[in-house]
Write a protein that holds these residues in place. Structure first.
Motif, PDB file in Angstrom:
ATOM      1  N   LEU A 186     -36.302  21.155  23.593  1.00  0.00           N
ATOM      2  CA  LEU A 186     -36.839  22.229  22.618  1.00  0.00           C
ATOM      3  C   LEU A 186     -37.306  21.446  21.601  1.00  0.00           C
ATOM      4  N   ARG A 187     -38.148  22.381  20.574  1.00  0.00           N
ATOM      5  CA  ARG A 187     -39.283  21.787  19.676  1.00  0.00           C
ATOM      6  C   ARG A 187     -39.206  22.438  18.425  1.00  0.00           C
ATOM      7  N   TYR A 188     -39.164  21.754  17.807  1.00  0.00           N
ATOM      8  CA  TYR A 188     -39.653  22.184  16.761  1.00  0.00           C
ATOM      9  C   TYR A 188     -40.288  21.433  15.451  1.00  0.00           C
ATOM     10  N   ASP A 189     -41.843  22.611  15.264  1.00  0.00           N
ATOM     11  CA  ASP A 189     -42.823  22.741  14.693  1.00  0.00           C
ATOM     12  C   ASP A 189     -42.223  22.821  13.030  1.00  0.00           C
ATOM     13  N   LEU A 190     -42.605  21.425  12.133  1.00  0.00           N
ATOM     14  CA  LEU A 190     -42.032  21.366  11.424  1.00  0.00           C
ATOM     15  C   LEU A 190     -43.282  22.963  10.171  1.00  0.00           C
ATOM     16  N   GLY A 191     -44.423  22.893  10.364  1.00  0.00           N
ATOM     17  CA  GLY A 191     -44.562  23.769   9.935  1.00  0.00           C
ATOM     18  C   GLY A 191     -44.609  23.575   8.042  1.00  0.00           C
ATOM     19  N   GLU A 192     -43.724  22.715   7.113  1.00  0.00           N
ATOM     20  CA  GLU A 192     -43.551  22.674   5.931  1.00  0.00           C
ATOM     21  C   GLU A 192     -45.028  22.026   5.239  1.00  0.00           C
ATOM     22  N   ASP A 193     -45.975  22.630   4.548  1.00  0.00           N
ATOM     23  CA  ASP A 193     -46.376  21.804   3.315  1.00  0.00           C
ATOM     24  C   ASP A 193     -45.320  20.959   2.683  1.00  0.00           C
ATOM     25  N   PHE A 194     -45.858  19.999   2.786  1.00  0.00           N
ATOM     26  CA  PHE A 194     -45.166  19.202   2.134  1.00  0.00           C
ATOM     27  C   PHE A 194     -46.160  18.412   1.330  1.00  0.00           C
ATOM     28  N   SER A 195     -46.073  18.006   0.332  1.00  0.00           N
ATOM     29  CA  SER A 195     -47.433  16.963  -0.606  1.00  0.00           C
ATOM     30  C   SER A 195     -47.093  15.651  -1.055  1.00  0.00           C
ATOM     31  N   ILE A 196     -46.364  15.550  -2.097  1.00  0.00           N
ATOM     32  CA  ILE A 196     -46.692  14.131  -2.193  1.00  0.00           C
ATOM     33  C   ILE A 196     -45.589  13.087  -1.392  1.00  0.00           C
ATOM     34  N   GLU A 197     -45.000  13.658  -0.143  1.00  0.00           N
ATOM     35  CA  GLU A 197     -44.170  12.936   0.257  1.00  0.00           C
ATOM     36  C   GLU A 197     -44.802  12.124   0.907  1.00  0.00           C
ATOM     37  N   THR A 198     -44.233  10.609   1.012  1.00  0.00           N
ATOM     38  CA  THR A 198     -44.009   9.656   1.873  1.00  0.00           C
ATOM     39  C   THR A 198     -43.951   9.072   3.245  1.00  0.00           C
ATOM     40  N   ALA A 199     -42.556  10.052   3.673  1.00  0.00           N
ATOM     41  CA  ALA A 199     -40.998  10.177   4.791  1.00  0.00           C
ATOM     42  C   ALA A 199     -40.777  11.353   4.596  1.00  0.00           C
ATOM     43  N   ALA A 200     -39.905  11.674   6.194  1.00  0.00           N
ATOM     44  CA  ALA A 200     -39.982  12.980   6.187  1.00  0.00           C
ATOM     45  C   ALA A 200     -38.682  12.405   7.488  1.00  0.00           C
ATOM     46  N   VAL A 201     -37.428  13.252   7.154  1.00  0.00           N
ATOM     47  CA  VAL A 201     -36.788  13.520   8.341  1.00  0.00           C
ATOM     48  C   VAL A 201     -36.908  14.487   8.776  1.00  0.00           C
ATOM     49  N   PHE A 202     -37.225  14.340  10.458  1.00  0.00           N
ATOM     50  CA  PHE A 202     -37.696  15.863  11.738  1.00  0.00           C
ATOM     51  C   PHE A 202     -36.192  16.947  11.895  1.00  0.00           C
ATOM     52  N   GLY A 203     -35.317  15.583  12.145  1.00  0.00           N
ATOM     53  CA  GLY A 203     -34.387  16.417  12.747  1.00  0.00           C
ATOM     54  C   GLY A 203     -33.336  14.897  12.880  1.00  0.00           C
ATOM     55  N   GLU A 204     -32.442  15.529  13.763  1.00  0.00           N
ATOM     56  CA  GLU A 204     -30.997  14.663  14.524  1.00  0.00           C
ATOM     57  C   GLU A 204     -30.631  15.351  15.237  1.00  0.00           C
ATOM     58  N   LEU A 205     -29.606  14.524  16.224  1.00  0.00           N
ATOM     59  CA  LEU A 205     -28.783  14.603  17.240  1.00  0.00           C
ATOM     60  C   LEU A 205     -27.815  14.563  17.286  1.00  0.00           C
ATOM     61  N   TYR A 206     -26.683  15.045  16.886  1.00  0.00           N
ATOM     62  CA  TYR A 206     -24.952  14.494  16.085  1.00  0.00           C
ATOM     63  C   TYR A 206     -24.139  15.381  17.900  1.00  0.00           C
ATOM     64  N   ARG A 207     -22.936  14.751  17.321  1.00  0.00           N
ATOM     65  CA  ARG A 207     -22.236  14.379  18.476  1.00  0.00           C
ATOM     66  C   ARG A 207     -21.455  15.686  17.792  1.00  0.00           C
ATOM     67  N   ASN A 208     -20.891  16.511  18.780  1.00  0.00           N
ATOM     68  CA  ASN A 208     -19.663  17.796  18.234  1.00  0.00           C
ATOM     69  C   ASN A 208     -18.723  18.724  18.969  1.00  0.00           C
ATOM     70  N   ASN A 209     -18.812  18.462  19.280  1.00  0.00           N
ATOM     71  CA  ASN A 209     -16.835  18.615  20.518  1.00  0.00           C
ATOM     72  C   ASN A 209     -17.189  17.998  21.672  1.00  0.00           C
ATOM     73  N   GLY A 210     -17.443  17.119  21.962  1.00  0.00           N
ATOM     74  CA  GLY A 210     -18.052  16.080  23.043  1.00  0.00           C
ATOM     75  C   GLY A 210     -19.467  16.922  23.921  1.00  0.00           C
ATOM     76  N   GLU A 211     -20.331  17.676  22.773  1.00  0.00           N
ATOM     77  CA  GLU A 211     -21.481  18.383  23.244  1.00  0.00           C
ATOM     78  C   GLU A 211     -22.593  17.419  22.014  1.00  0.00           C
ATOM     79  N   TRP A 212     -23.836  16.962  22.557  1.00  0.00           N
ATOM     80  CA  TRP A 212     -24.937  16.736  21.761  1.00  0.00           C
ATOM     81  C   TRP A 212     -25.716  17.723  21.089  1.00  0.00           C
ATOM     82  N   LYS A 213     -25.891  18.246  20.385  1.00  0.00           N
ATOM     83  CA  LYS A 213     -25.963  19.339  19.228  1.00  0.00           C
ATOM     84  C   LYS A 213     -27.667  18.403  18.769  1.00  0.00           C
ATOM     85  N   SER A 255     -36.767  16.959   6.289  1.00  0.00           N
ATOM     86  CA  SER A 255     -36.724  17.127   4.296  1.00  0.00           C
ATOM     87  C   SER A 255     -37.260  15.848   3.914  1.00  0.00           C
ATOM     88  N   GLY A 256     -38.034  16.099   3.699  1.00  0.00           N
ATOM     89  CA  GLY A 256     -39.360  15.217   2.728  1.00  0.00           C
ATOM     90  C   GLY A 256     -38.848  14.559   2.285  1.00  0.00           C
TER      91      GLY A 256
END
Length: 193
Positions: A142-169, A175-176
């Protein structure tokens, strides 16, 4: 074939990849040509989170100052001080089968080092992305291109892996935050000096 995600989209990475265990999370970016008087140094980190959304201990905060979890399940492949060139600027390897049972999510962030002193923010960064590929065959999942126009943020959470019913999603977050790494650490239960 890799799935291209939009902000807020969730996708299973293990459902269509039976036996998948070792993945590489690659993060990359380019810096606009605005002269701020200093070079940019962006840093990736992985926050290994329990059900409460917090890191159980400081050992679950994987970054340039703590490159590997004691289990070896999450390994930061080192700090790239310039971000120059194509492809991934920094990578984090994950052995999904070795992630401790008390960890339900792994959040991936990028922060601008010394952003305040250098007068830098994500408004000066473009082409930011996160991608996950199978370490065994190099195939991009998979690939996620942020593309958002952040302006004043100095940190961003791009994404997360998480467990769900025995799968990794994977959840494409994008979000900045203001306040850089310290703000992120506070959000994820890590005390910073």
């Amino acid at each position: 074939m890799a799935v291209s995600l939009q902000k807020g989209q969730k996708v299973s990475i293990t459902k269509n990849n039976p036996g998948l265990s070792n993945v590489v999370v690659g993060l990359g970016w380019d810096v606009n040509q605005f002269d701020t008087g200093g070079s940019f140094d962006l840093d990736t980190a992985a926050f290994m989170l329990g059900d409460n959304g917090k890191c159980p201990t400081d050992k679950e905060f994987i970054f340039f100052g703590n490159l590997s979890h004691p289990t070896g399940s999450v390994q930061h492949m080192g700090d790239n001080l310039t971000g120059a060139g194509d492809g991934d600027d920094e990578q984090i390897k994950i052995n999904l089968n070795a992630v401790p049972a008390n960890i339900s999510k792994i959040a991936f962030s990028v922060t601008i080092y010394d952003a305040e002193a250098r007068r830098q923010n994500f408004g000066q960064v473009n082409n930011a992305f996160i991608r996950i590929y199978n370490e065994a065959n190099g195939e991009e999942i998979l690939r996620y291109d942020l593309g958002e126009d952040f302006s004043i943020e100095t940190a961003a959470v791009f994404g997360e892996l998480y467990r769900n019913n025995g799968e990794w999603k994977f959840n494409a977050i994008g979000s900045g935050y203001q306040g850089g790494l310290a703000a992120l650490c506070g959000n994820f239960g890590i005390d910073v000096e």
